[in-house]
Design an enzyme around this catalytic site. Structure first.
Site, mmCIF file in Angstrom:
data_model
loop_
_atom_site.group_PDB
_atom_site.id
_atom_site.type_symbol
_atom_site.label_atom_id
_atom_site.label_comp_id
_atom_site.label_asym_id
_atom_site.label_seq_id
_atom_site.Cartn_x
_atom_site.Cartn_y
_atom_site.Cartn_z
ATOM 1 N N ASP A 13 113.006 29.790 -11.704
ATOM 2 C CA ASP A 13 114.119 30.225 -12.560
ATOM 3 C C ASP A 13 115.440 30.360 -11.808
ATOM 4 O OD1 ASP A 13 112.282 30.562 -14.708
ATOM 5 O OD2 ASP A 13 111.743 32.519 -13.901
ATOM 6 N N GLU A 14 115.652 29.527 -10.809
ATOM 7 C CA GLU A 14 116.884 29.638 -10.021
ATOM 8 C C GLU A 14 118.072 28.925 -10.677
ATOM 9 O OE1 GLU A 14 114.139 28.195 -8.786
ATOM 10 O OE2 GLU A 14 113.335 29.484 -7.212
ATOM 11 N N LYS A 16 117.738 25.497 -11.734
ATOM 12 C CA LYS A 16 117.633 24.110 -11.261
ATOM 13 C C LYS A 16 118.011 23.090 -12.326
ATOM 14 C CE LYS A 16 113.316 24.804 -10.180
ATOM 15 N NZ LYS A 16 113.190 26.262 -10.274
ATOM 16 N N ALA A 39 106.904 25.367 -16.530
ATOM 17 C CA ALA A 39 108.320 25.365 -16.156
ATOM 18 C C ALA A 39 109.196 25.423 -17.399
ATOM 19 C CB ALA A 39 108.641 24.100 -15.374
ATOM 20 N N GLY A 40 110.393 25.922 -17.205
ATOM 21 C CA GLY A 40 111.349 25.912 -18.304
ATOM 22 C C GLY A 40 112.731 25.751 -17.716
ATOM 23 N N HIS A 41 113.346 24.622 -17.966
ATOM 24 C CA HIS A 41 114.680 24.381 -17.426
ATOM 25 C C HIS A 41 115.695 24.406 -18.551
ATOM 26 C CE1 HIS A 41 112.910 22.202 -13.683
ATOM 27 N NE2 HIS A 41 112.716 23.486 -13.689
ATOM 28 N N ARG A 142 87.712 17.192 -8.933
ATOM 29 C CA ARG A 142 87.471 15.826 -9.399
ATOM 30 C C ARG A 142 86.815 15.731 -10.768
ATOM 31 N NH1 ARG A 142 85.068 15.088 -3.738
ATOM 32 N NH2 ARG A 142 84.837 17.267 -4.269
ATOM 33 N N GLN A 223 109.328 25.481 -10.749
ATOM 34 C CA GLN A 223 108.918 26.725 -10.077
ATOM 35 C C GLN A 223 109.732 26.921 -8.783
ATOM 36 O OE1 GLN A 223 106.002 24.564 -11.122
ATOM 37 N NE2 GLN A 223 106.357 25.597 -13.035
ATOM 38 N N THR A 303 108.228 31.720 -21.469
ATOM 39 C CA THR A 303 107.430 32.772 -22.109
ATOM 40 C C THR A 303 108.263 33.834 -22.811
ATOM 41 O OG1 THR A 303 107.433 33.985 -20.036
ATOM 42 C CG2 THR A 303 105.549 32.542 -20.428
ATOM 43 N N GLY A 304 109.579 33.820 -22.610
ATOM 44 C CA GLY A 304 110.441 34.831 -23.236
ATOM 45 C C GLY A 304 110.293 36.207 -22.589
ATOM 46 N N LEU A 334 126.535 32.865 -9.341
ATOM 47 C CA LEU A 334 127.392 33.750 -8.537
ATOM 48 C C LEU A 334 128.202 34.678 -9.451
ATOM 49 C CD1 LEU A 334 128.304 34.350 -5.590
ATOM 50 C CD2 LEU A 334 130.267 32.874 -6.030
HETATM 51 P P1 IMP Z 1 101.105 29.643 -13.892
HETATM 52 O O1 IMP Z 1 101.915 28.628 -13.194
HETATM 53 O O2 IMP Z 1 101.250 29.616 -15.400
HETATM 54 O O3 IMP Z 1 99.664 29.624 -13.460
HETATM 55 O O4 IMP Z 1 101.644 31.106 -13.471
HETATM 56 C C1 IMP Z 1 101.505 31.610 -12.150
HETATM 57 C C2 IMP Z 1 102.734 32.418 -11.735
HETATM 58 O O5 IMP Z 1 103.827 31.538 -11.585
HETATM 59 C C3 IMP Z 1 103.161 33.474 -12.742
HETATM 60 O O6 IMP Z 1 103.700 34.580 -12.048
HETATM 61 C C4 IMP Z 1 104.258 32.775 -13.528
HETATM 62 O O7 IMP Z 1 105.154 33.705 -14.102
HETATM 63 C C5 IMP Z 1 104.909 31.975 -12.416
HETATM 64 N N1 IMP Z 1 105.596 30.769 -12.915
HETATM 65 C C6 IMP Z 1 105.051 29.594 -13.267
HETATM 66 N N2 IMP Z 1 105.996 28.708 -13.644
HETATM 67 C C7 IMP Z 1 107.169 29.327 -13.495
HETATM 68 C C8 IMP Z 1 108.530 28.916 -13.683
HETATM 69 O O8 IMP Z 1 108.851 27.784 -14.070
HETATM 70 N N3 IMP Z 1 109.477 29.829 -13.413
HETATM 71 C C9 IMP Z 1 109.167 31.090 -12.952
HETATM 72 N N4 IMP Z 1 107.917 31.512 -12.750
HETATM 73 C C10 IMP Z 1 106.925 30.644 -13.016
#
Ligand code: IMP
Length: 430
Positions: A13-14, A16, A39-41, A142, A223, A303-304, A334
């Site tokens: 969540d930086e 990207k 991921a959520g961009h 596998r 991530q 996930t909100g 910033l």
């Molecule tokens: P998973 O990737 O769903 O198995 O989650 C494992 C950990 O990674 C949890 O703490 C999630 O909140 C975190 N996580 C996974 N994907 C992201 C992302 O895109 N941004 C921030 N945290 C993430």
């Protein structure tokens, strides 16, 4: 420079997506190399606000080829929904290719992710519940199903028959839930394969041609490095390697071809889900950093969930730079610090009487460390309209310079707002 990896260098969540969207106008090929729809961009551009989960953020540039690489785990359902959502808003997805080697997130992965989390009780990881961990576990053991399998009826049926028998035993005997039907699952995934057939491809020649022609290639991270299964805060991590080595592996590009690794750091720190977070804060400063109600609000894109927030942690940041060979920093958000009177940076950890330079591996130890803070005066001036480094308030320049010094890499980019143009380019990227 023609091959650039842009990786998250904190806990995800930086910001990207925002930067990839910007750099995609220079890249001719953008490759998502790992993770899945966990991921959520968020991308804000001239077409509007988009939340991408699987599709590379280069999709908005009609000249750019976008690849979902072999290292990604793909939910076909989520991918189809995302493609449709983009097409409905006038974004052309014909240049989107998914590696036939990428693994498929199956319904039992999603079920098991949730059931395993429930079973962990207090020790839960806080996963996104998208089946990512179980999908990577099957890949490594596998028993995974790959995108190519969705296009071959016999292979799909045979692979699914073997795997589903084991998964159904697990679902019914261990977790006491209903089994999945082989027939229904097979037909559903075959149908996904038909619908995605134009996008599923051998992406190796596409990538190879771009390398041979020396075209600018952007490797888009998801991530962040502190969620790395090898180098992150295990077990509170994701199940893939989101860093620079993962970029090579997941895209299928050798490490000698990478010209630059850009580490994306928020100007402070956030984390979603469970796990240690030494510089986490609460109270009014935390509320200021959360920016609720703004386009920068610290709410998880996938996930909100409300993000946990804290000060910039230079111990973690430097460690991420070291394990990934980060040579350039992109500092995002910033402007969120514009109204903060005194800003803290954690420069070391104290564990009892010892000063630690590197993060300890064990959660129980990491939870005991005390951050050593350095305080810097805030600038108390809006920066959202600034476009050149030298036009930033002096205190903001000093803060950015101190981060670069502590992390040990040059400054590349600063973002001061969610729009594509709210960016300060301090160095050439391509
Ligand atoms: P998973 O990737 O769903 O198995 O989650 C494992 C950990 O990674 C949890 O703490 C999630 O909140 C975190 N996580 C996974 N994907 C992201 C992302 O895109 N941004 C921030 N945290 C993430």
């Amino acid at each position: 420079m023609s091959v650039v990896a842009l990786i998250g260098a904190q806990w995800g969540d930086e910001g990207k997506g925002h930067l990839v969207d910007l750099l995609a106008s220079k890249a001719r090929l953008v490759i998502r190399y790992g993770g899945g729809n966990n991921a959520g961009h968020t991308v804000v551009n001239h077409l509007g606000t988009f939340k991408l989960h699987l599709i590379p953020s280069g999709i908005f540039d009609p000249a750019t080829v976008n690849v979902i690489g072999s290292g990604v785990v793909v939910s076909p359902e989520a991918l189809l929904t995302e493609i449709q959502g983009l097409e409905d808003r006038g974004v052309n997805t014909s240049k989107l290719f998914v590696s036939e080697r990428a693994h498929v997130v199956m319904p039992y992965h999603v079920m098991l992710d949730k059931l395993q989390e429930e079973a962990r009780g207090e020790g839960k990881i806080g996963t996104t519940g998208r089946g990512i961990g179980p999908a990577y576990a099957d890949k490594m053991s596998r028993s995974g199903i790959r995108m190519a399998d969705l296009l071959h009826e016999e292979t799909l049926l045979n692979r699914l028959r073997g795997v589903l028998e084991e998964k159904n035993r697990l679902l019914t005997k261990l977790y006491g839930v209903k089994p999945l039907s082989l027939h229904d699952t097979y037909l559903r995934y075959l149908d996904f394969g038909h619908k995605l057939a134009d996008h599923i491809a051998d992406t190796h020649p596409i990538i190879l041609r771009a390398l041979e022609k020396d075209l600018p290639i952007l490797l888009e991270g998801a991530q962040g490095s502190l969620l790395d299964v090898d180098h992150g805060t295990y077990p509170y991590v994701t199940s893939s390697p989101p860093g620079a080595a993962g970029a090579c592996q997941g895209a299928g590009i050798g490490p000698t071809r990478i010209d630059s690794v850009i580490g994306v750091y928020k100007a402070y720190t956030t984390r979603v889900g469970e796990g240690p977070f030494p510089t986490e804060i609460d109270g009014p400063d935390a509320d200021a950093l959360r920016q609720i109600g703004t386009p920068w609000a610290e709410v998880g894109t996938t996930t909100g969930r409300l993000r946990r927030v804290g000060w910039f942690d230079a111990v973690m940041a430097r460690y991420a730079a070291q394990v990934n060979g980060i040579d350039t920093l992109a500092i995002t958000k910033l402007d969120v610090l514009d109204g903060v009177q005194t800003i803290k940076i954690c420069t070391a950890y104290k564990l009892h009487e010892t000063t630690l330079e590197f993060p300890p591996a064990t959660t129980a130890v990491l939870e005991q460390v005390e951050p050593v803070y350095e305080e810097m005066p805030g600038w108390m001036t809006p920066t959202t309209a600034v476009r050149r480094f030298q036009d930033l308030p002096d205190n903001a320049q000093a803060y950015v310079a101190r981060i670069c010094q502590l992390v040990g890499a040059r400054l590349g980019i600063i973002s001061v707002g969610p729009d594509r143009d709210q960016t300060i380019m301090a160095a050439e990227v391509f």
